[in-house]
Scaffold this motif. Structure first.
Motif, PDB file in Angstrom:
ATOM      1  N   ALA A  18       0.813  -1.221   0.000  1.00 20.83           N
ATOM      2  CA  ALA A  18       0.000   0.000   0.000  1.00 20.83           C
ATOM      3  C   ALA A  18       0.846   1.270   0.000  1.00 20.83           C
ATOM      4  O   ALA A  18       1.646   1.489   0.908  1.00 20.83           O
ATOM      5  CB  ALA A  18      -0.923  -0.007   1.206  1.00 20.83           C
ATOM      6  N   THR A 178      -9.125  -2.026  -8.382  1.00 19.89           N
ATOM      7  CA  THR A 178     -10.166  -1.752  -7.387  1.00 19.89           C
ATOM      8  C   THR A 178     -11.502  -1.471  -8.069  1.00 19.89           C
ATOM      9  O   THR A 178     -12.208  -0.520  -7.737  1.00 19.89           O
ATOM     10  CB  THR A 178      -9.748  -0.595  -6.447  1.00 19.89           C
ATOM     11  OG1 THR A 178      -8.350  -0.669  -6.187  1.00 19.89           O
ATOM     12  CG2 THR A 178     -10.497  -0.672  -5.114  1.00 19.89           C
ATOM     13  N   ASN A 242      -8.448  -7.227  -5.622  1.00 19.48           N
ATOM     14  CA  ASN A 242      -7.665  -6.538  -4.601  1.00 19.48           C
ATOM     15  C   ASN A 242      -8.604  -5.820  -3.641  1.00 19.48           C
ATOM     16  O   ASN A 242      -9.784  -5.651  -3.900  1.00 19.48           O
ATOM     17  CB  ASN A 242      -6.687  -5.536  -5.233  1.00 19.48           C
ATOM     18  CG  ASN A 242      -7.361  -4.292  -5.782  1.00 19.48           C
ATOM     19  OD1 ASN A 242      -8.056  -4.359  -6.802  1.00 19.48           O
ATOM     20  ND2 ASN A 242      -7.170  -3.156  -5.139  1.00 19.48           N
ATOM     21  N   CYS A 243      -8.043  -5.379  -2.535  1.00 21.48           N
ATOM     22  CA  CYS A 243      -8.726  -4.514  -1.569  1.00 21.48           C
ATOM     23  C   CYS A 243      -9.960  -5.167  -0.942  1.00 21.48           C
ATOM     24  O   CYS A 243     -10.227  -6.344  -1.126  1.00 21.48           O
ATOM     25  CB  CYS A 243      -9.091  -3.174  -2.217  1.00 21.48           C
ATOM     26  SG  CYS A 243      -9.330  -1.834  -1.008  1.00 21.48           S
ATOM     27  N   CYS A 306      -2.662  -4.833  -0.434  1.00 17.42           N
ATOM     28  CA  CYS A 306      -3.385  -3.571  -0.575  1.00 17.42           C
ATOM     29  C   CYS A 306      -3.387  -2.872   0.795  1.00 17.42           C
ATOM     30  O   CYS A 306      -2.361  -2.836   1.460  1.00 17.42           O
ATOM     31  CB  CYS A 306      -4.791  -3.831  -1.126  1.00 17.42           C
ATOM     32  SG  CYS A 306      -5.539  -2.413  -1.988  1.00 17.42           S
TER      33      CYS A 306
END
Length: 337
Positions: A18, A178, A242-243, A306
């Motif tokens: 991140a 994302t 992701n995320c 992430c």
């Protein structure tokens, strides 16, 4: 393109962690965000992390360097919000080309330095293209379900401007990430396809959606399989998620796409789920242990982190991933691999 394809065949590639988590460590003030150039700007800019590529470039370069040193093969440019749509919050739409171009140059310079030191392990730069803060599929007004705050055409224009600047800055691939609304992503893919045709160039594309809750769907309501089908008309390097979720919660959704695609599969989950203070508590060792399940099941080709992840997390993940062979990737009609 051949270099990253070859690397994917040889090993599991490591993506960075991140950027925002690392920038918080610097505790930059409003004055730091502004620097001399924007000292008289009419609006508060603290929190506009992408602006730091212009006002604090050394910090951005340091973060890229730390992730490469931790074992990352790919770092993302500091451009998650570098579209005219997202920059409108700060009245900085006019800076979009410069933000993307400078971010790409910073990351590419660091990547080249590491590649020169370790030619056997080339480093790559992914141009990060975020989802924007508007959705083309849903209304922001519960009283007017048919209303849309953004159109496909507006998204296409904004994404094209961003992607052109990233390419001009020297990125090796583009990462549309994302994704909570696949229609937004389709606008980005359409724009990239236009650029490829106009410039007669090939550039690898990574796609990464986000599963927003336990229902296993994106914000706009698609399952993992539906998301995969929706973006499979474009030649892609990889598809993944992701995320939003931690590594453990993401596993079943990766299983779905890994069993249904010949593309490379990517995953960069959060360091667990946020606590009551919005912070991420999962340690590097804990996260690496959960990622081990991906590797045991041969679900991924590209793995990173992430929200909440740091170079320490990436180092732990890279050490475990180095013990595994990459998931087999086959030539398919919609794949550039």
């Amino acid at each position: 393109m051949n270099k990253i394809q070859q690397a994917l065949q040889n090993r599991i590639l490591i993506l960075d962690g991140a950027m925002g988590t690392m920038l918080q460590r610097y505790k930059f003030s409003e004055e730091d965000f502004r620097a001399e150039r924007f000292k008289d700007f009419h609006k508060s800019v603290k929190g506009n992390n992408d602006l730091l590529s212009i006002t604090q470039p050394q910090a951005i370069a340091e973060i890229h360097s730390k992730y490469f040193a931790a074992g990352a093969d790919i770092v993302e440019t500091n451009t998650f919000s570098s579209t005219t749509i997202a920059m409108a919050d700060y009245d900085m739409q006019d800076l979009v080309y410069e933000l993307n171009y400078e971010s790409a140059k910073i990351a590419k310079k660091v990547a080249d330095e590491f590649t020169a030191k370790e030619p056997h392990k080339p480093r790559f730069v992914a141009g990060a293209i975020g989802p924007t803060n508007k959705t083309a599929s849903m209304s922001p007004d519960v009283n007017d379900p048919g209303f849309r705050a953004i159109s496909f055409e507006q998204l296409r224009v904004a994404y094209k401007q961003q992607a052109e600047a990233l390419i001009d800055g020297g990125v090796d691939l583009l990462l549309v990430e994302t994704i909570f609304d696949t229609l937004n992503a389709k606008a980005a893919l359409f724009a990239i396809d236009e650029i490829k045709e106009e410039r007669n160039l090939e550039i690898p594309i990574m796609i990464s959606g986000t599963i927003t809750d336990a229902s296993g769907r994106t914000l706009s309501g698609q399952t993992a399989e539906a998301f995969l089908i929706s973006i499979s008309h474009i030649p892609l390097l990889s598809v993944g998620f992701n995320c939003a979720l931690g590594a453990k919660q993401l596993t079943p959704h990766l299983e779905v796409i890994a069993s249904r695609t010949n593309l490379a599969v990517s995953a960069y989950p959060n360091a667990g789920l946020p606590n009551a203070f919005g912070e991420y508590d999962e340690s590097p060792a804990q996260m690496a242990e959960q990622v081990k399940e991906y590797l045991d099941k041969q679900l991924v080709n590209i793995i990173g982190g992430c929200c909440g992840t740091t170079p320490e997390h990436i180092k732990a993940i890279a050490e475990i991933a180095s013990q595994y062979k990459p998931r087999p990737v086959f030539q398919s009609e919609n794949s550039t691999v």
